[in-house]
Design an enzyme around this catalytic site. Structure first.
Site, PDB file in Angstrom:
ATOM      1  N   CYS A   7      77.561   7.813-136.964  1.00 46.90           N
ATOM      2  CA  CYS A   7      76.050   7.312-136.314  1.00 46.90           C
ATOM      3  C   CYS A   7      75.087   8.057-137.052  1.00 46.90           C
ATOM      4  O   CYS A   7      76.173   7.781-137.987  1.00 46.90           O
ATOM      5  CB  CYS A   7      75.869   8.669-134.748  1.00 46.90           C
ATOM      6  SG  CYS A   7      76.464  10.017-135.283  1.00 46.90           S
ATOM      7  N   ASN A  10      75.533  12.246-136.505  1.00 50.41           N
ATOM      8  CA  ASN A  10      76.736  13.023-137.084  1.00 50.41           C
ATOM      9  C   ASN A  10      76.197  14.198-135.973  1.00 50.41           C
ATOM     10  O   ASN A  10      77.353  15.250-136.128  1.00 50.41           O
ATOM     11  CB  ASN A  10      77.672  12.965-138.674  1.00 50.41           C
ATOM     12  CG  ASN A  10      79.221  13.511-137.787  1.00 50.41           C
ATOM     13  OD1 ASN A  10      79.077  14.158-138.867  1.00 50.41           O
ATOM     14  ND2 ASN A  10      79.205  13.339-136.710  1.00 50.41           N
ATOM     15  N   CYS A  12      75.177  13.775-132.716  1.00 49.40           N
ATOM     16  CA  CYS A  12      75.067  13.583-130.783  1.00 49.40           C
ATOM     17  C   CYS A  12      76.588  12.719-131.065  1.00 49.40           C
ATOM     18  O   CYS A  12      77.528  12.925-130.338  1.00 49.40           O
ATOM     19  CB  CYS A  12      73.724  13.371-130.936  1.00 49.40           C
ATOM     20  SG  CYS A  12      72.886  14.454-131.260  1.00 49.40           S
ATOM     21  N   ARG A  13      76.113  11.499-131.466  1.00 56.37           N
ATOM     22  CA  ARG A  13      77.012  10.197-130.540  1.00 56.37           C
ATOM     23  C   ARG A  13      78.644  10.584-131.780  1.00 56.37           C
ATOM     24  O   ARG A  13      79.309  10.265-131.013  1.00 56.37           O
ATOM     25  CB  ARG A  13      76.386   8.895-131.146  1.00 56.37           C
ATOM     26  CG  ARG A  13      74.900   9.071-130.321  1.00 56.37           C
ATOM     27  CD  ARG A  13      74.513   8.032-130.861  1.00 56.37           C
ATOM     28  NE  ARG A  13      73.542   7.835-131.916  1.00 56.37           N
ATOM     29  CZ  ARG A  13      72.883   7.077-132.053  1.00 56.37           C
ATOM     30  NH1 ARG A  13      72.958   5.872-131.943  1.00 56.37           N
ATOM     31  NH2 ARG A  13      72.209   7.284-134.057  1.00 56.37           N
ATOM     32  N   SER A  14      78.454  10.295-132.828  1.00 55.33           N
ATOM     33  CA  SER A  14      80.074  10.835-133.618  1.00 55.33           C
ATOM     34  C   SER A  14      80.902  11.558-132.994  1.00 55.33           C
ATOM     35  O   SER A  14      81.967  11.449-132.464  1.00 55.33           O
ATOM     36  CB  SER A  14      79.618  10.094-134.805  1.00 55.33           C
ATOM     37  OG  SER A  14      79.202  10.544-135.505  1.00 55.33           O
ATOM     38  N   ASP A 123      70.238   6.366-129.975  1.00 57.23           N
ATOM     39  CA  ASP A 123      70.119   7.229-130.447  1.00 57.23           C
ATOM     40  C   ASP A 123      69.352   8.410-129.074  1.00 57.23           C
ATOM     41  O   ASP A 123      68.249   8.792-128.870  1.00 57.23           O
ATOM     42  CB  ASP A 123      68.994   7.107-131.216  1.00 57.23           C
ATOM     43  CG  ASP A 123      69.307   8.786-131.909  1.00 57.23           C
ATOM     44  OD1 ASP A 123      69.036  10.041-131.740  1.00 57.23           O
ATOM     45  OD2 ASP A 123      68.637   8.194-133.432  1.00 57.23           O
TER      46      ASP A 123
HETATM   47  P1  4NP Z   1      72.911  10.626-133.607  1.00 56.00           P
HETATM   48  O1  4NP Z   1      72.061  11.710-133.783  1.00 56.00           O
HETATM   49  O2  4NP Z   1      72.843   9.995-134.737  1.00 56.00           O
HETATM   50  O3  4NP Z   1      74.047  10.368-132.297  1.00 56.00           O
HETATM   51  O4  4NP Z   1      73.826  12.251-134.362  1.00 56.00           O
HETATM   52  C1  4NP Z   1      70.629  12.021-134.000  1.00 56.00           C
HETATM   53  C2  4NP Z   1      70.941  13.186-134.365  1.00 56.00           C
HETATM   54  C3  4NP Z   1      69.782  13.735-135.813  1.00 56.00           C
HETATM   55  C4  4NP Z   1      68.488  12.875-135.750  1.00 56.00           C
HETATM   56  C5  4NP Z   1      68.612  11.740-135.105  1.00 56.00           C
HETATM   57  C6  4NP Z   1      69.966  11.121-134.419  1.00 56.00           C
HETATM   58  N1  4NP Z   1      67.361  13.185-136.779  1.00 56.00           N
HETATM   59  O5  4NP Z   1      66.797  11.817-136.573  1.00 56.00           O
HETATM   60  O6  4NP Z   1      67.341  14.406-137.239  1.00 56.00           O
END
Ligand code: 4NP
Length: 131
Positions: A7, A10, A12-14, A123
């Site tokens: 993602c 790294n 939340c989703r992955s 996201d």
């Molecule tokens: P992820 O979510 O890609 O599922 O881990 C996010 C985590 C952090 C951010 C964006 C999405 N960020 O903008 O910091």
């Protein structure tokens, strides 16, 4: 087989995909045969635990994400992994941008590959608890 979930951050989703898949693979007795990891296309959260909200949402469902630490995708990952599954189109495009010619890994979207849901995992970072 080696599988990498990707993602953006790294956190939340992955890591959620990694935690769920790891538990399913263990339950199936396949942990010796399937290597699992996750990474982000961005390095913003490298070294950190998954987001508190993700850890809580996972814990409520019986998955422990707190042991995981974020890292950024590396060029070597395209050699180390057979399958790299992105959470959304942006991250799939980012992977294609950095994919070396020698890449072994097949790239796809997680949900598209398995005909699940709406095709992308949105996201969740800036949204509320629904995310
Ligand atoms: P992820 O979510 O890609 O599922 O881990 C996010 C985590 C952090 C951010 C964006 C999405 N960020 O903008 O910091």
């Amino acid at each position: 087989m080696n599988v990498l979930f990707v993602c953006l951050g790294n956190i939340c989703r992955s890591p959620t995909a990694e935690g769920v898949f790891r538990q399913r693979v263990r339950a199936a007795g396949l942990e010796e045969r399937i290597r699992i990891d996750s990474a982000g296309t961005a390095d913003w959260h490298a070294g950190k635990q998954p987001d508190r909200r993700s850890c809580q949402a996972a814990a409520r469902r019986g998955y422990d994400l707190a042991v995981l630490r974020a890292r950024q995708v590396q060029v070597e990952d395209f050699q180390r992994f057979d399958l790299i599954l992105a959470m959304d189109h942006d991250n799939l495009l980012r992977l294609k941008d950095i994919q070396p010619d020698s890449a072994r890994a097949e790239l796809d979207l997680l949900l598209r590959r398995y005909g699940l849901g709406r095709g992308v995992v949105p996201d969740p970072y800036y949204g509320g608890a629904d995310g």
